[in-house]
Scaffold this motif. Structure first.
Motif, short mmCIF file in Angstrom:
data_model
loop_
_atom_site.label_atom_id
_atom_site.label_comp_id
_atom_site.label_asym_id
_atom_site.label_seq_id
_atom_site.Cartn_x
_atom_site.Cartn_y
_atom_site.Cartn_z
N UNK A 40 127.82 15.72 45.27
CA UNK A 40 127.38 17.07 44.92
C UNK A 40 125.85 17.15 45.04
N UNK A 41 125.36 18.19 45.67
CA UNK A 41 123.93 18.38 45.85
C UNK A 41 123.26 18.67 44.51
N UNK A 42 122.08 18.17 44.38
CA UNK A 42 121.29 18.38 43.17
C UNK A 42 120.52 19.69 43.29
N UNK A 43 120.55 20.54 42.26
CA UNK A 43 119.77 21.78 42.33
C UNK A 43 118.27 21.47 42.39
N UNK A 44 117.53 22.43 42.93
CA UNK A 44 116.08 22.30 43.00
C UNK A 44 115.47 23.44 42.19
N UNK A 45 114.58 23.07 41.28
CA UNK A 45 113.88 24.03 40.45
C UNK A 45 112.46 24.14 40.97
N UNK A 46 112.00 25.35 41.17
CA UNK A 46 110.70 25.62 41.77
C UNK A 46 109.88 26.49 40.81
N UNK A 47 108.64 26.08 40.53
CA UNK A 47 107.74 26.87 39.69
C UNK A 47 106.37 26.88 40.36
N UNK A 72 117.38 26.80 43.22
CA UNK A 72 118.16 26.70 44.45
C UNK A 72 119.31 25.72 44.23
N UNK A 73 120.47 25.97 44.83
CA UNK A 73 121.58 25.03 44.66
C UNK A 73 121.35 23.71 45.38
N UNK A 74 120.48 23.72 46.41
CA UNK A 74 120.23 22.50 47.20
C UNK A 74 119.00 22.71 48.08
N UNK A 75 118.64 21.68 48.79
CA UNK A 75 117.45 21.72 49.65
C UNK A 75 117.63 22.70 50.81
N UNK A 76 118.84 22.82 51.34
CA UNK A 76 119.08 23.76 52.45
C UNK A 76 118.77 25.19 52.03
N UNK A 109 115.22 17.07 44.63
CA UNK A 109 115.07 16.30 45.87
C UNK A 109 115.04 17.20 47.10
N UNK A 110 113.94 17.88 47.32
CA UNK A 110 113.87 18.70 48.54
C UNK A 110 113.67 17.81 49.76
N UNK A 111 114.04 18.34 50.91
CA UNK A 111 113.86 17.60 52.16
C UNK A 111 112.37 17.51 52.51
N UNK A 112 112.07 16.62 53.45
CA UNK A 112 110.70 16.50 53.94
C UNK A 112 110.25 17.80 54.58
N UNK A 113 111.17 18.52 55.22
CA UNK A 113 110.86 19.81 55.83
C UNK A 113 110.40 20.79 54.76
#
Length: 133
Positions: free
Chosen positions: A1-8, A59-63, A93-97
């Motif tokens: 399962x993808x880990x959510x990403x929290x952005x502030x 976000x639900x995931x990096x994508x 865990x966001x992607x390098x992109x």
């Protein structure tokens, strides 16, 4: 399962630009809501002194975050004359992109610092438990 990403992110509102920032926030929120159904949450806040804008997104995931950065890029540029980015904090865990896109965004909006925070412990209840009546 993808880990959510929290952005502030936090930005200083430039002198005399508060009304334009508020209009821009509403426009951007409407734009994102219509084009990114996967996004869990997207909120803008202004502090009591009306000098700082904070954006919070889940976000639900990096994508999802990568898509958001691609779609929102032209809209983010419009804020360049209105704010000065102080910081972007990313939890997950966001992607390098995505990290590259965030670095570009921070630089474009005033040179804020991008900090990545990795999960050490905890859990999320993105879907509330169901009653088994």
């Amino acid at each position: 399962m993808a880990e959510p990403i929290y952005y502030v992110d936090r930005s200083d509102i430039r002198e005399g630009k508060l009304a334009e920032v508020k209009n821009g926030m509403h426009d951007l929120a409407t734009f994102v809501q219509a084009r990114e159904p996967q996004l869990i949450a997207y909120h803008f806040y202004i502090d009591e002194s009306e000098s700082t804008m904070t954006t919070v997104a889940v976000h639900p995931d990096s994508a999802s975050m990568e898509l958001h950065m691609e779609l929102g890029g032209p809209k983010f540029r419009l804020f360049g004359a209105l704010i000065r980015m102080r910081s972007i904090d990313v939890y997950g865990r966001p992607s390098a992109v995505v990290m590259d896109q965030l670095g570009q965004k921070a630089e474009m909006l005033g040179g804020g610092i991008v900090t990545l925070h990795t999960l050490q412990a905890g859990f999320s209840r993105l879907h509330p438990p169901r009653n088994s009546d």
